[in-house]
Write a protein that holds these residues in place. Structure first.
Motif, PDB file in Angstrom:
ATOM      1  N   LEU A  79     -14.093  14.591   8.359  1.00 27.15           N
ATOM      2  CA  LEU A  79     -12.755  14.199   7.921  1.00 27.15           C
ATOM      3  C   LEU A  79     -12.842  13.336   6.665  1.00 27.15           C
ATOM      4  N   LEU A  80     -13.777  12.400   6.616  1.00 26.35           N
ATOM      5  CA  LEU A  80     -13.951  11.572   5.427  1.00 26.35           C
ATOM      6  C   LEU A  80     -14.260  12.436   4.210  1.00 26.35           C
ATOM      7  N   ASP A  81     -15.010  13.488   4.412  1.00 23.20           N
ATOM      8  CA  ASP A  81     -15.406  14.374   3.329  1.00 23.20           C
ATOM      9  C   ASP A  81     -14.228  15.187   2.796  1.00 23.20           C
ATOM     10  N   ALA A  82     -13.188  15.337   3.605  1.00 31.99           N
ATOM     11  CA  ALA A  82     -12.058  16.200   3.223  1.00 31.99           C
ATOM     12  C   ALA A  82     -11.137  15.566   2.202  1.00 31.99           C
ATOM     13  N   GLY A  83     -11.118  14.239   2.108  1.00 29.27           N
ATOM     14  CA  GLY A  83     -10.319  13.576   1.089  1.00 29.27           C
ATOM     15  C   GLY A  83      -8.975  13.068   1.577  1.00 29.27           C
ATOM     16  N   ALA A  84      -8.326  12.286   0.710  1.00 26.77           N
ATOM     17  CA  ALA A  84      -7.121  11.549   1.078  1.00 26.77           C
ATOM     18  C   ALA A  84      -5.954  12.408   1.544  1.00 26.77           C
ATOM     19  N   PRO A  85      -5.654  13.563   0.929  1.00 28.59           N
ATOM     20  CA  PRO A  85      -4.528  14.359   1.440  1.00 28.59           C
ATOM     21  C   PRO A  85      -4.710  14.753   2.906  1.00 28.59           C
ATOM     22  N   ALA A  86      -5.932  15.109   3.297  1.00 30.40           N
ATOM     23  CA  ALA A  86      -6.195  15.451   4.696  1.00 30.40           C
ATOM     24  C   ALA A  86      -6.040  14.223   5.593  1.00 30.40           C
ATOM     25  N   TRP A  87      -6.543  13.063   5.152  1.00 33.74           N
ATOM     26  CA  TRP A  87      -6.413  11.838   5.953  1.00 33.74           C
ATOM     27  C   TRP A  87      -4.951  11.531   6.226  1.00 33.74           C
ATOM     28  N   ARG A  88      -4.138  11.598   5.168  1.00 36.07           N
ATOM     29  CA  ARG A  88      -2.724  11.244   5.328  1.00 36.07           C
ATOM     30  C   ARG A  88      -2.022  12.189   6.289  1.00 36.07           C
ATOM     31  N   GLU A  89      -2.327  13.467   6.193  1.00 36.55           N
ATOM     32  CA  GLU A  89      -1.678  14.438   7.078  1.00 36.55           C
ATOM     33  C   GLU A  89      -2.072  14.196   8.535  1.00 36.55           C
ATOM     34  N   VAL A  90      -3.339  13.928   8.777  1.00 38.75           N
ATOM     35  CA  VAL A  90      -3.806  13.677  10.137  1.00 38.75           C
ATOM     36  C   VAL A  90      -3.167  12.418  10.713  1.00 38.75           C
ATOM     37  N   VAL A  91      -3.109  11.350   9.937  1.00 41.27           N
ATOM     38  CA  VAL A  91      -2.538  10.088  10.431  1.00 41.27           C
ATOM     39  C   VAL A  91      -1.053  10.254  10.739  1.00 41.27           C
ATOM     40  N   GLU A  92      -0.316  10.916   9.867  1.00 40.24           N
ATOM     41  CA  GLU A  92       1.114  11.121  10.113  1.00 40.24           C
ATOM     42  C   GLU A  92       1.327  11.974  11.359  1.00 40.24           C
ATOM     43  N   PRO A 260      -7.003   3.195   9.468  1.00 38.93           N
ATOM     44  CA  PRO A 260      -6.722   3.784   8.152  1.00 38.93           C
ATOM     45  C   PRO A 260      -6.001   2.804   7.243  1.00 38.93           C
ATOM     46  N   LEU A 261      -6.334   2.859   5.965  1.00 36.52           N
ATOM     47  CA  LEU A 261      -5.726   1.945   5.008  1.00 36.52           C
ATOM     48  C   LEU A 261      -4.212   2.122   4.968  1.00 36.52           C
ATOM     49  N   GLN A 262      -3.722   3.347   5.191  1.00 41.58           N
ATOM     50  CA  GLN A 262      -2.276   3.558   5.156  1.00 41.58           C
ATOM     51  C   GLN A 262      -1.572   2.875   6.316  1.00 41.58           C
ATOM     52  N   GLU A 263      -2.298   2.554   7.392  1.00 42.70           N
ATOM     53  CA  GLU A 263      -1.721   1.785   8.496  1.00 42.70           C
ATOM     54  C   GLU A 263      -1.628   0.297   8.171  1.00 42.70           C
ATOM     55  N   LEU A 264      -2.269  -0.117   7.094  1.00 42.68           N
ATOM     56  CA  LEU A 264      -2.308  -1.537   6.726  1.00 42.68           C
ATOM     57  C   LEU A 264      -1.408  -1.836   5.536  1.00 42.68           C
ATOM     58  N   ALA A 265      -0.404  -0.976   5.312  1.00 44.86           N
ATOM     59  CA  ALA A 265       0.486  -1.181   4.165  1.00 44.86           C
ATOM     60  C   ALA A 265       1.162  -2.545   4.213  1.00 44.86           C
ATOM     61  N   ALA A 266       1.536  -3.011   5.407  1.00 46.76           N
ATOM     62  CA  ALA A 266       2.208  -4.306   5.535  1.00 46.76           C
ATOM     63  C   ALA A 266       1.265  -5.474   5.317  1.00 46.76           C
ATOM     64  N   ALA A 267      -0.032  -5.205   5.302  1.00 49.52           N
ATOM     65  CA  ALA A 267      -1.027  -6.264   5.131  1.00 49.52           C
ATOM     66  C   ALA A 267      -1.463  -6.436   3.682  1.00 49.52           C
ATOM     67  N   ARG A 268      -1.021  -5.554   2.789  1.00 47.69           N
ATOM     68  CA  ARG A 268      -1.461  -5.656   1.399  1.00 47.69           C
ATOM     69  C   ARG A 268      -0.776  -6.827   0.706  1.00 47.69           C
ATOM     70  N   VAL A 269      -1.557  -7.699   0.151  1.00 44.67           N
ATOM     71  CA  VAL A 269      -1.066  -8.895  -0.545  1.00 44.67           C
ATOM     72  C   VAL A 269      -1.846  -9.057  -1.845  1.00 44.67           C
ATOM     73  N   PRO A 270      -1.258  -9.711  -2.856  1.00 42.71           N
ATOM     74  CA  PRO A 270      -1.992  -9.914  -4.107  1.00 42.71           C
ATOM     75  C   PRO A 270      -3.253 -10.739  -3.880  1.00 42.71           C
ATOM     76  N   VAL A 271      -4.314 -10.386  -4.588  1.00 42.67           N
ATOM     77  CA  VAL A 271      -5.524 -11.199  -4.534  1.00 42.67           C
ATOM     78  C   VAL A 271      -5.260 -12.517  -5.261  1.00 42.67           C
ATOM     79  N   PRO A 272      -6.077 -13.541  -5.031  1.00 41.51           N
ATOM     80  CA  PRO A 272      -5.912 -14.791  -5.776  1.00 41.51           C
ATOM     81  C   PRO A 272      -5.966 -14.546  -7.279  1.00 41.51           C
ATOM     82  N   PRO A 273      -5.279 -15.388  -8.058  1.00 42.91           N
ATOM     83  CA  PRO A 273      -5.287 -15.201  -9.526  1.00 42.91           C
ATOM     84  C   PRO A 273      -6.706 -15.202 -10.088  1.00 42.91           C
ATOM     85  N   HIS A 274      -6.952 -14.312 -11.038  1.00 47.68           N
ATOM     86  CA  HIS A 274      -8.259 -14.198 -11.670  1.00 47.68           C
ATOM     87  C   HIS A 274      -8.288 -14.977 -12.981  1.00 47.68           C
ATOM     88  N   ASP A 275      -9.226 -15.899 -13.090  1.00 53.95           N
ATOM     89  CA  ASP A 275      -9.396 -16.701 -14.292  1.00 53.95           C
ATOM     90  C   ASP A 275     -10.894 -16.815 -14.568  1.00 53.95           C
TER      91      ASP A 275
END
Length: 406
Positions: A79-92, A260-275
């Motif tokens: 499944l990992l080898d199949a790529g993102a379109p396959a992952w998204r379809e399976v998760v949905e 799956p990363l798509q299940e973590l959409a609510a967890a995505r937050v900006p990284v700390p500022p880069h300086d």
């Protein structure tokens, strides 16, 4: 379901600090188990809302689900080898099925006798050093008067080392205390065995490098919990002038379930500022996003730390872009470790090295016990929670390992 399989993805209405016993709806995750009914053969599983497990391959075959040839494989590698379109379809597709217990009843796995296996074949393993607080602590432990604890390259690129994929093990696998060279004429069992609480990013492929920063998310399938076991005395002696080698390569543990990363959409937050600002090849057009995942570490059943992954300075996409920027290819099953996750307070440090400040300040346990380093028989369990899509938080399962004498 037997205890070794572990608990995964349960929602709780608790505040962001992790809870020991989250309850309610499990999050969608994928892994592989073996046991009753098919001795010696593993199959892909998905947690159900009531804590049971769904036989994903049987469901896909019987109900003409997407990619049954991939989902009847013994693990997630194809499944990992199949790529993102396959992952998204399976998760949905799985989202719809697992919400209806009556429809999934015929495809449930036995309640007993299941054990987790490695959820995918690990291709390459790279461990990064993406947490600023951990990087600072690691320097200040040995050079407390350092004017700047960060090396000149640390803020300019995700620093990492190439690990050993062949010693990545699934949760529950015992960790044998390694022996090694601890000094010029000193060889023996490590006396400074440690854990490192990390996130692991599971990649799909194959894809030729370099991968552009705005395309990198398409190659991150999901997240596991990761323990980068470390023999500090071996590591300290060998890491001059090169980086970690035998002090790390004896064992790395990961959780049984990949969220799956798509299940973590609510967890995505900006990284700390880069300086200073990152170079263009590490600067996403929409801004770099980390993950609001709160880890919790237990030693012999006692909570000793709650590291916050939202503090990671570098995002998984930036790690992918940097890793491939020299033309290196990705392969299905590549695993990237975040490096130790540590917060600003001692109770948020993600290793014994920091919690015990290299042996100066032992960690107090119940009954008067203390630890500077891990002893034979000690068990480390790392869990985590993240914001659930519908509110509250869900668990990402756990990664556990008990130390055995060499």
């Amino acid at each position: 379901m037997t205890a070794p399989v572990g608990t995964v993805g349960q929602v709780t209405t608790a505040p962001p600090e992790p809870t020991d016993t989250p309850t309610a709806l499990p999050a969608l995750a994928l892994g592989a188990v073996a046991g009753t009914g098919r001795p010696g053969r593993s199959r892909i599983a998905c947690p159900l809302p009531d804590g049971g497990l769904l036989d994903v391959g049987s469901l896909a075959t019987a109900q003409r689900g997407p990619y049954p040839d991939l989902l009847t494989a013994p693990d997630l590698t194809r499944l990992l080898d199949a790529g993102a379109p396959a992952w998204r379809e399976v998760v949905e597709w799985l989202r719809g099925w697992r919400a209806d217990p009556e429809r999934t009843a015929a495809y449930r796995m036995p309640a007993e006798g299941l054990i987790p296996v490695l959820p995918f074949t690990v291709a390459d393993y790279v461990d990064f050093y993406a947490c600023e607080q951990h990087a600072r602590n690691a320097t200040l432990l040995f050079r407390p008067d350092a004017a700047d604890p960060l090396t000149p390259n640390w803020r300019r690129m995700p620093v990492g080392y190439h690990g050993r994929s062949g010693t990545v093990r699934v949760t529950g696998t015992p960790v044998v205390r390694p022996s090694g060279q601890r000094g010029p004429e000193d060889f023996g069992p490590s006396a400074k065995l440690d854990f490192e609480a990390e996130l692991g990013f599971v990649l799909g492929g194959p894809v030729p490098g370099p991968v552009g920063i705005d395309d990198a998310a398409e190659h991150v399938f999901g997240v596991v919990l990761l323990n980068d076991w470390s023999a500090r005395d071996i590591q300290f002696f060998e890491s001059r002038p090169l980086g970690p080698h035998l002090g790390k390569s004896f064992g790395t543990s990961i959780s049984a379930w990949v969220t799956p990363l798509q299940e973590l959409a609510a967890a995505r937050v900006p990284v700390p500022p880069h300086d200073p600002p990152s170079l263009p090849h590490l600067t996403p057009s929409a801004g770099a996003l980390g993950l609001d995942i709160e880890l919790v570490v237990h030693l012999n059943g006692e909570r000793i730390s709650t590291p916050p992954a939202a503090d990671l300075y570098w995002s998984p996409e930036q790690m992918v872009a940097h890793l491939t920027s020299n033309g290196a290819d990705l392969r299905a099953g590549d695993l990237l470790g975040s490096g130790t996750v540590s917060g600003r307070e001692r109770r948020q440090f993600g290793s014994m090295l920091e919690l015990g400040w290299n042996g100066r300040d032992p960690v107090a346990l119940s009954g008067g016990a203390q630890r500077c380093w891990l002893e034979d028989g000690d068990e480390i369990v790392i869990g985590a929670t993240a914001p659930a899509p519908g509110g509250g938080r869900f668990s990402l399962g756990e990664v556990r390992g008990r130390v055995r004498g060499s």
